[in-house]
Design an enzyme around this catalytic site. Structure first.
Site, mmCIF file in Angstrom:
data_model
loop_
_atom_site.group_PDB
_atom_site.id
_atom_site.type_symbol
_atom_site.label_atom_id
_atom_site.label_comp_id
_atom_site.label_asym_id
_atom_site.label_seq_id
_atom_site.Cartn_x
_atom_site.Cartn_y
_atom_site.Cartn_z
ATOM 1 N N THR A 176 -39.930 -3.392 29.018
ATOM 2 C CA THR A 176 -41.310 -3.599 28.553
ATOM 3 C C THR A 176 -42.019 -4.564 29.495
ATOM 4 O O THR A 176 -43.245 -4.547 29.581
ATOM 5 C CB THR A 176 -41.356 -4.162 27.116
ATOM 6 O OG1 THR A 176 -40.484 -5.299 27.038
ATOM 7 C CG2 THR A 176 -40.958 -3.107 26.100
ATOM 8 N N HIS B 68 -30.823 1.006 21.522
ATOM 9 C CA HIS B 68 -31.444 0.262 22.625
ATOM 10 C C HIS B 68 -30.657 0.265 23.913
ATOM 11 O O HIS B 68 -31.128 -0.281 24.911
ATOM 12 C CB HIS B 68 -31.695 -1.195 22.218
ATOM 13 C CG HIS B 68 -32.893 -1.379 21.349
ATOM 14 N ND1 HIS B 68 -34.154 -1.576 21.857
ATOM 15 C CD2 HIS B 68 -33.028 -1.365 20.007
ATOM 16 C CE1 HIS B 68 -35.019 -1.695 20.860
ATOM 17 N NE2 HIS B 68 -34.355 -1.569 19.720
ATOM 18 N N LYS C 134 -46.065 -4.774 30.958
ATOM 19 C CA LYS C 134 -46.942 -5.964 30.964
ATOM 20 C C LYS C 134 -47.536 -6.188 32.357
ATOM 21 O O LYS C 134 -48.728 -6.476 32.495
ATOM 22 C CB LYS C 134 -46.159 -7.213 30.542
ATOM 23 C CG LYS C 134 -45.558 -7.153 29.144
ATOM 24 C CD LYS C 134 -44.554 -8.307 28.945
ATOM 25 C CE LYS C 134 -43.666 -8.065 27.752
ATOM 26 N NZ LYS C 134 -42.478 -8.947 27.727
ATOM 27 N N LYS D 124 -36.848 -11.558 33.799
ATOM 28 C CA LYS D 124 -36.125 -10.833 32.761
ATOM 29 C C LYS D 124 -34.767 -11.503 32.629
ATOM 30 O O LYS D 124 -34.416 -12.359 33.444
ATOM 31 C CB LYS D 124 -35.971 -9.349 33.129
ATOM 32 C CG LYS D 124 -35.514 -9.143 34.582
ATOM 33 C CD LYS D 124 -35.431 -7.670 34.978
ATOM 34 C CE LYS D 124 -36.774 -7.025 35.263
ATOM 35 N NZ LYS D 124 -37.177 -5.998 34.329
ATOM 36 N N ARG D 125 -33.993 -11.120 31.597
ATOM 37 C CA ARG D 125 -32.644 -11.661 31.498
ATOM 38 C C ARG D 125 -31.884 -11.433 32.811
ATOM 39 O O ARG D 125 -32.133 -10.440 33.513
ATOM 40 C CB ARG D 125 -31.901 -10.980 30.338
ATOM 41 C CG ARG D 125 -32.389 -11.416 28.977
ATOM 42 C CD ARG D 125 -32.130 -12.878 28.705
ATOM 43 N NE ARG D 125 -30.733 -13.147 28.538
ATOM 44 C CZ ARG D 125 -30.204 -13.722 27.462
ATOM 45 N NH1 ARG D 125 -30.967 -14.127 26.455
ATOM 46 N NH2 ARG D 125 -28.905 -13.933 27.390
ATOM 47 N N LYS E 246 -29.618 -5.316 36.125
ATOM 48 C CA LYS E 246 -31.035 -5.499 36.476
ATOM 49 C C LYS E 246 -31.200 -5.834 37.974
ATOM 50 O O LYS E 246 -32.281 -5.780 38.510
ATOM 51 C CB LYS E 246 -31.661 -6.583 35.598
ATOM 52 C CG LYS E 246 -31.835 -6.164 34.127
ATOM 53 C CD LYS E 246 -32.376 -7.313 33.296
ATOM 54 C CE LYS E 246 -32.484 -6.991 31.808
ATOM 55 N NZ LYS E 246 -33.750 -6.306 31.463
#
Ligand SMILES: *Cc1c(COP(=O)(O)O)cnc(C)c1O
Length: 821
Positions: free
Chosen positions: A667, A366, A671, A559-560, A565
């Site tokens: 992901t 991952h 969405k 998101k986290r 990110k």
């Protein structure tokens, strides 16, 4: 309403039966009347009525798998980020409207009943949510699968924001019980061993036999949750293990008459399933975590083996009867554990056992980020799992012996050092990723880019050694939850035009593309987006007391919180817009509402400081009358599946702006696009495949590519120079550095500016800033042209078929599990 025919209230799928069953449960199961009734009681009585309707199907499905001797898929995951289940169960049973009517007839409010459910938050983020989507898809495709995990007493913490800072609170999701999960005391008790010694003895035939003795034992108790497929009568099983201790007491203390301590020590065993570790993509070598991982593996493999042995006695049949999938390296102890079971308990020799294991177990990688890779200290592992450590040493020894190396001695030892499972350092460590590659049938990455990078970077030598082991399965999301459930209006609009086959065959959405220029369809699509935005605006008003304009761009990053990110880049853009507006009140800026949500790992100081920065900037912007008509910024607390379901249908713009090469797939990106948001994103993870599907003209791609980043790193990346050369960027950095957003503590955000300037901005926020801000300008221009915007939005929705987790599961079945679907 009454149909006249009498159906069984326990199983009938009509309104009358449902209503009667709910009533009976209220009275006979919960002992409640209209006077003592609480929201929780109403909710629970509905769940019990739904469970009644699942039980026949559940039992029948399991019996059929047994009778047909189906090959089982065992999905091993330390995380399942499930969220609420009521809607999911009703939709998959095909009785959502029936149940809603029955509930209303009883005078209850369906929305309140839904809201009474607590999220099952047994995961951190994407990896755990993926496991939950896969369960839904495996049941929908009729894959004979069992999900195995841990029933943590405390899932991911609840996040509060106080004064702009994240506060963690324990997630007490089991406080009032969990009606979807039933304890299953099994015929045979599963004991999980820890510590102890291994001894080798020779039996009469001279064969070495290993015993693992003097161990500390913990029991694994199964809790089962039904997993119904979408309207196909199939109900699979999610089995979560709870650690218990029924040896009763610590015998030593007990015999000494120390009853209280004997009982208290019990609880130490039960600590194994106490709490989910709240770190996403970072490895911390805590012993309790290793215990959790082995606990999952041991209990699940005992269960799988006992199922196998009921029907078969030839162990060579195992690879035809089982496919074991490890979700990340966390369950990779399955490899030595399976070897131990086959050799020490079933008496097989090494080679036949190894053939079975390496044809049965597979591993999904991952992440490539070094800080996330599991490297257990050998000393810790050999103390906790002495026999497994021996086996891993032997796997390593045989592996190194087997690899072909160049004749030249020095390169030989180099290559071996790069590949050994137990690293040859002073403080030796067990590399769980390498163990997974050597011991697995297949290793997959989770997007095309990620799978390719995996072979080119961290596992390069292994990919050369085992070219056929490596494969890709791009992640996906379940269209049941992420469209049909969370955006009913859009789902109905689509079904009105193309029928509802898309719910299980998402590529059917392609037909929607023909309506991208149909004024009536477009108008409805736009209207639904506006209603969803209004609903979110109402929620924000209610929870945060802040008014947001549903006609503004809803720009969302959820998101986290992680440096890679780059939430930071989205705030920098917002500060830039703010500065432009302050300098020129007539600046042409499209009204925008920027929304963040996400949890930071409790020990991740920098990520927590990012939350604080967002909060402080929000405070300033939202309270400045000169800008507040145009700009709004909020950090919504406690990101969860339930909050995602509220936010995603309301998004115009989806922020997918990770440093290229760092987001394995994502992901969340899928969405949003499915729900008609346009993506602004880097060429990273599945963004690349989204671009391929929707066409480059329908996605806002910007920024450095993986190759460019590599080149820049080699030539020496200079963020200070970039900063000096860009006036707007320099102003943002200066403001943050000098305390413009933290006047009461001007140096508060120095760790942020230092990381960017002094510590060389590892995630290249400055390197991508200008490209990002310019691309956001393009976003504004397109947003002004509603016709063009919604044409693109419809094209996005229409082209998301590839990202159904049904497609992912089909890929696993073909490429890895060898299971027919
Ligand atoms: C989908 C999802 C994620 C993963 O989001 P990414 O943007 O891919 O990191 C994390 N948390 C929740 C609650 C989700 O629903």
């Amino acid at each position: 309403m009454s149909t006249g025919t009498v159906t069984n209230p326990r199983t009938g799928m009509d309104v009358d039966a449902f209503r009667e069953d709910i009533k009976q449960h209220l009275h006979y199961t919960l002992a409640k009347d209209q006077y003592s009734l609480t929201e929780w009681d109403s909710y629970q009585s509905v769940v019990l009525a739904v469970m009644d309707r699942l039980h026949d199907r559940w039992i029948d499905t399991q019996q059929r798998y047994y009778n047909e001797k189906s090959k089982r898929v065992y999905y091993l995951s330390m995380e399942y980020l499930i969220g609420r289940l009521l809607d999911n169960m009703l939709i998959n049973l095909g009785v959502q409207d029936v149940a809603a009517e029955a509930i209303e007839e009883l005078g209850f409010d369906y929305d309140k009943i839904r809201a009474a459910e607590v999220d099952a938050g047994l995961g951190n983020g994407g990896l755990g949510r993926l496991a939950a989507c896969f369960l839904d898809s495996m049941a929908t495709l009729g894959v004979p699968a069992i999900g195995y995990g841990i029933r943590y007493d405390y899932g991911i913490f609840d996040q509060d924001i106080k004064d702009g800072w994240q506060i963690e609170k324990p997630d007490q999701w089991l406080q009032y019980g969990y009606p979807w999960g039933v304890a299953r005391p099994l015929k045979k008790k599963y004991t999980v061993q820890f510590y102890g010694d291994t001894t080798a003895t020779k039996d009469s035939s001279g064969r070495l036999h290993f015993d693992w003795t003097n161990t500390h034992n913990v029991n694994a108790l199964a809790y089962d949750t039904p997993v119904p497929g979408f309207q196909n009568g199939i109900v699979n099983n999610l089995r979560l293990w709870k650690a218990t201790s029924d040896e009763g007491f610590d015998l030593k203390s007990f015999n000494q008459g120390d009853y209280i301590n004997a009982v208290r020590n019990n609880m130490l065993e039960e600590n194994i399933s106490r709490v989910l570790y709240p770190n996403d993509k970072v490895f911390k070598g805590q012993e309790l975590r290793l215990k959790q991982e082995y606990f999952l593996v041991s209990a699940s493999l005992q269960d799988a083996m006992s199922r196998f042995k009921k029907q078969f006695d030839d162990f060579r049949k195992i690879p035809d009867q089982m496919a074991i999938q490890c979700n990340d390296t966390h369950p990779n102890l399955a490899i030595p554990e399976f070897m131990r079971m086959l050799m020490d308990q079933e008496g097989l020799e090494w080679e036949p056992a190894w053939d079975i294991v390496t044809e049965t177990i597979s591993y999904t990688n991952h992440t490539l980020m070094p800080e996330a890779l599991e490297k257990w200290p050998l000393s810790l592992m050999s103390n906790l799992l002495p026999r497994h450590t021996q086996i891993i040493r032997e796997i390593d020894r045989r592996f190194l012996q087997s690899i072909e190396v160049e004749s030249d001695k020095s390169s030989q030892s180099d290559k071996k050092d790069r590949m050994r499972i137990i690293s040859n350092e002073m403080n030796a460590r067990v590399r769980m990723g390498r163990l997974g590659i050597v011991g697995a049938k297949k290793v997959n990455g989770v997007s095309e880019l990620h799978s390719n990078l995996m072979k080119k970077t961290i596992f390069k030598d292994f990919a050369q050694e085992y070219p056929d082991k490596f494969t890709n399965v791009t992640n996906g999301i379940t269209p049941r939850r992420w469209l049909r459930q969370c955006n009913r209006k859009l789902a109905d609009l689509i079904s009105d035009r193309i029928g509802d086959d898309w719910v299980t065959h998402l590529s059917q959405l392609k037909q929607v593309e023909q309506f991208a220029d149909d004024p009536e369809f477009k108008e409805s699509f736009e209207q639904i987006k506006l209603e969803n935005k209004q609903k979110l605006a109402d929620y924000i008003k209610k929870t945060e007391g802040v008014t947001v304009d549903p006609h503004s761009i809803f720009d969302i990053q959820i998101k986290r919180i992680h440096e890679y990110k780059r939430q930071l880049m989205a705030v920098f853009h917002m500060i830039t817009l703010y500065n432009r507006l302050k300098e020129n009140p007539n600046a042409d800026i499209e009204p925008r509402t920027l929304l963040f949500a996400g949890k930071a790992a409790p020990g991740y100081t920098m990520a927590k400081l990012h939350i604080k920065l967002i909060s402080n900037v929000a405070e300033m912007i939202n309270n400045d009358p000169e800008v507040a008509d145009t700009l709004r910024l909020l950090f919504l607390p406690n990101y969860s599946v339930t909050l995602a379901e509220k936010m995603i249908p309301a998004a115009d713009l989806s922020e997918q702006i990770s440093t290229a090469g760092m987001e394995a797939s994502g992901t969340g990106n899928m969405k949003f696009a499915l729900n008609g948001a346009l993506t602004i994103g880097t060429l990273d993870g599945a963004n690349i495949e989204i671009r391929e599907q929707v066409g480059p003209e329908n996605i806002f791609i910007f920024g450095l590519t993986v190759d460019e980043i590599e080149e820049i790193r080699q030539n020496g990346y200079d963020p200070e120079k970039i900063c000096e050369a860009d006036k707007e960027l320099k102003k943002v950095i200066d403001q943050i550095h000098k305390g413009y957003f933290s006047p009461e503590q001007p140096d508060l955000f120095h760790p942020i500016t230092n990381a960017l300037l002094k510590e060389k901005d590892y995630f290249m926020v400055l390197g991508d800033y200008r490209a990002y801000v310019d691309k956001q300008g393009e976003v504004e221009q397109v947003f002004k042209d509603k016709d063009e915007w919604f044409r693109r939005a419809i094209v996005n929705t229409a082209n998301m078929g590839h990202f159904s987790s049904d497609r992912s599961i089909q890929d696993y079945c073909e490429r890895i599990w060898d299971v027919e679907v």
